[in-house]
Design a protein around this motif. Sequence first.
Motif, PDB file in Angstrom:
ATOM      1  N   PHE A  27       0.806  -1.180  -0.051  1.00  0.00           N
ATOM      2  CA  PHE A  27       0.119  -0.029  -0.051  1.00  0.00           C
ATOM      3  C   PHE A  27       1.019   1.256   0.100  1.00  0.00           C
ATOM      4  N   GLY A  28       1.805   1.372   0.756  1.00  0.00           N
ATOM      5  CA  GLY A  28       2.517   2.531   0.848  1.00  0.00           C
ATOM      6  C   GLY A  28       3.429   2.822  -0.180  1.00  0.00           C
ATOM      7  N   ASP A  29       3.942   1.717  -0.906  1.00  0.00           N
ATOM      8  CA  ASP A  29       4.822   1.895  -1.840  1.00  0.00           C
ATOM      9  C   ASP A  29       4.199   2.055  -3.520  1.00  0.00           C
ATOM     10  N   ALA A  30       3.072   1.233  -3.561  1.00  0.00           N
ATOM     11  CA  ALA A  30       2.429   1.276  -4.841  1.00  0.00           C
ATOM     12  C   ALA A  30       0.933   1.622  -4.794  1.00  0.00           C
ATOM     13  N   ILE A  31       0.289   1.467  -4.140  1.00  0.00           N
ATOM     14  CA  ILE A  31      -1.164   1.744  -3.879  1.00  0.00           C
ATOM     15  C   ILE A  31      -1.594   3.437  -3.426  1.00  0.00           C
ATOM     16  N   VAL A  32      -0.878   3.587  -2.530  1.00  0.00           N
ATOM     17  CA  VAL A  32      -1.201   4.963  -1.865  1.00  0.00           C
ATOM     18  C   VAL A  32      -0.867   6.098  -3.159  1.00  0.00           C
ATOM     19  N   PRO A  33       0.154   5.867  -3.808  1.00  0.00           N
ATOM     20  CA  PRO A  33       0.441   6.919  -4.936  1.00  0.00           C
ATOM     21  C   PRO A  33      -0.636   6.855  -6.147  1.00  0.00           C
ATOM     22  N   ARG A  34      -1.228   5.854  -5.878  1.00  0.00           N
ATOM     23  CA  ARG A  34      -2.743   5.539  -7.224  1.00  0.00           C
ATOM     24  C   ARG A  34      -3.811   5.728  -6.613  1.00  0.00           C
ATOM     25  N   GLY A  35      -3.794   6.478  -5.477  1.00  0.00           N
ATOM     26  CA  GLY A  35      -5.545   6.629  -5.054  1.00  0.00           C
ATOM     27  C   GLY A  35      -5.418   6.094  -3.738  1.00  0.00           C
ATOM     28  N   GLY A  36      -4.784   4.861  -3.154  1.00  0.00           N
ATOM     29  CA  GLY A  36      -5.385   4.458  -1.654  1.00  0.00           C
ATOM     30  C   GLY A  36      -6.049   3.385  -1.890  1.00  0.00           C
ATOM     31  N   SER A  37      -6.699   2.689  -2.866  1.00  0.00           N
ATOM     32  CA  SER A  37      -7.586   1.692  -3.072  1.00  0.00           C
ATOM     33  C   SER A  37      -7.327   0.720  -4.133  1.00  0.00           C
ATOM     34  N   VAL A  38      -7.327  -0.636  -3.590  1.00  0.00           N
ATOM     35  CA  VAL A  38      -7.263  -1.691  -4.566  1.00  0.00           C
ATOM     36  C   VAL A  38      -8.066  -2.939  -4.383  1.00  0.00           C
ATOM     37  N   ALA A  39      -8.106  -3.519  -5.451  1.00  0.00           N
ATOM     38  CA  ALA A  39      -8.927  -5.020  -5.392  1.00  0.00           C
ATOM     39  C   ALA A  39      -8.143  -5.888  -4.648  1.00  0.00           C
ATOM     40  N   LEU A  40      -9.136  -6.857  -3.977  1.00  0.00           N
ATOM     41  CA  LEU A  40      -8.251  -7.881  -3.162  1.00  0.00           C
ATOM     42  C   LEU A  40      -7.623  -8.832  -3.988  1.00  0.00           C
ATOM     43  N   SER A  41      -8.351  -8.902  -5.294  1.00  0.00           N
ATOM     44  CA  SER A  41      -7.942  -9.862  -6.380  1.00  0.00           C
ATOM     45  C   SER A  41      -6.381  -9.397  -6.828  1.00  0.00           C
ATOM     46  N   THR A  42      -6.060  -8.239  -6.737  1.00  0.00           N
ATOM     47  CA  THR A  42      -4.830  -7.722  -7.250  1.00  0.00           C
ATOM     48  C   THR A  42      -3.790  -8.071  -6.213  1.00  0.00           C
ATOM     49  N   LEU A  43      -4.114  -8.011  -4.800  1.00  0.00           N
ATOM     50  CA  LEU A  43      -3.238  -8.479  -3.955  1.00  0.00           C
ATOM     51  C   LEU A  43      -2.986  -9.887  -3.803  1.00  0.00           C
ATOM     52  N   LYS A  74     -17.416  -4.037  -0.397  1.00  0.00           N
ATOM     53  CA  LYS A  74     -17.846  -5.197  -1.509  1.00  0.00           C
ATOM     54  C   LYS A  74     -18.756  -4.680  -2.331  1.00  0.00           C
ATOM     55  N   VAL A  75     -18.339  -5.023  -3.737  1.00  0.00           N
ATOM     56  CA  VAL A  75     -19.102  -4.813  -4.942  1.00  0.00           C
ATOM     57  C   VAL A  75     -19.285  -6.203  -5.605  1.00  0.00           C
ATOM     58  N   GLY A  76     -20.660  -6.693  -5.551  1.00  0.00           N
ATOM     59  CA  GLY A  76     -20.865  -7.864  -6.135  1.00  0.00           C
ATOM     60  C   GLY A  76     -20.062  -9.103  -5.317  1.00  0.00           C
ATOM     61  N   ARG A  77     -19.175  -9.858  -6.103  1.00  0.00           N
ATOM     62  CA  ARG A  77     -18.397 -10.887  -5.187  1.00  0.00           C
ATOM     63  C   ARG A  77     -16.969 -10.165  -5.189  1.00  0.00           C
ATOM     64  N   ASN A  78     -16.705  -8.982  -5.513  1.00  0.00           N
ATOM     65  CA  ASN A  78     -15.605  -8.337  -5.282  1.00  0.00           C
ATOM     66  C   ASN A  78     -15.163  -7.601  -4.202  1.00  0.00           C
ATOM     67  N   SER A  79     -13.946  -7.723  -3.519  1.00  0.00           N
ATOM     68  CA  SER A  79     -13.694  -6.935  -2.383  1.00  0.00           C
ATOM     69  C   SER A  79     -12.698  -5.691  -2.629  1.00  0.00           C
ATOM     70  N   PHE A  80     -12.622  -4.807  -2.081  1.00  0.00           N
ATOM     71  CA  PHE A  80     -11.701  -3.642  -2.351  1.00  0.00           C
ATOM     72  C   PHE A  80     -11.377  -3.043  -1.028  1.00  0.00           C
ATOM     73  N   TYR A  81     -10.203  -2.713  -0.749  1.00  0.00           N
ATOM     74  CA  TYR A  81      -9.599  -2.078   0.439  1.00  0.00           C
ATOM     75  C   TYR A  81      -9.061  -0.882   0.165  1.00  0.00           C
TER      76      TYR A  81
END
Length: 287
Positions: A27-43, A74-81
């Motif tokens: 999150f600190g290195d890659a996700i925060v610079p891109r808005g701070g939210s990401v799909a669990l599937s990406t992780l 949660k959006v449908g079956r997808n989780s985002f953090y």
Amino acid sequence: MPQPLARIVEQLKREPSRTGSIIITVFGDAIVPRGGSVALSTLLEFFAAIDVDSSVVRTAMSRLTADGWFEREKVGRNSFYRLVQRERPTFDIATKHIYGRPASDWTGRFELLLIADGGDRDAARDALKNAGFGTPLPGVWVAPSGVPIPQEARGAIRLEVSAEDDSGRRLLSASWPLERTAEAYRRFMRSFEPLRTWVARDKLSGIDAFTARILLIHQYRRVVLRDPLLPTALLPRDWPGGAARELCGEIYRGLLPASEQWLDRHASNESGPLPAAGKELSRRFAD
């Protein structure tokens, strides 16, 4: 996976589980610079590359969310953090400590913080450690003047001391385990030096570049966040911190294009592909 990276991954597997800590690095290195939210599937896709089971990642995300680091949608079956906004200052302080050049305009003065007993003392202690403060005695914290004081320690009693006399230097030498930090820097360099050649030859795929980037910063931040970044005059001779930063920065800059391309193609949030990172990303480890 290139052999130098495979060795780093194998070394990581021999350590106690650090999945939650690696998530914080992602999150600190890659996700925060891109808005701070990401799909669990990406992780999950990233952790699969280092052979961490999806159930372990899900459990770690649940714990971090329960501890107040993230919000889950949660959006449908997808989780985002998404990173909880109140944690952003903690990430910002760590970002400056990890990627920024140590200040060169030291005044010879130090911040001395006195933390009283109370319910928030543990949170203040962890935040001060992560901000580079040292502690010679329980409840007493020291750092060069100008180091940002974490929000968790804003209620501390603040004093200013000088390192120009013997008592001040004794205080500093008792505040940080500098030899242990120096050896940690040396271990970091031994682990990642073999990767330098592969990166220079552009031999890493997108997922390997992203994996190497995250593990590089994960290992480096474990050392540098415990380093007070003292002025050269106060450091032991042959201090390895500068060489470790140079190595980390060179490898990081070499990994950045391919790893960002992997994020462009594979990472998403609630709205679709992650937004592009801001200019601050290209300024990391700038001289």
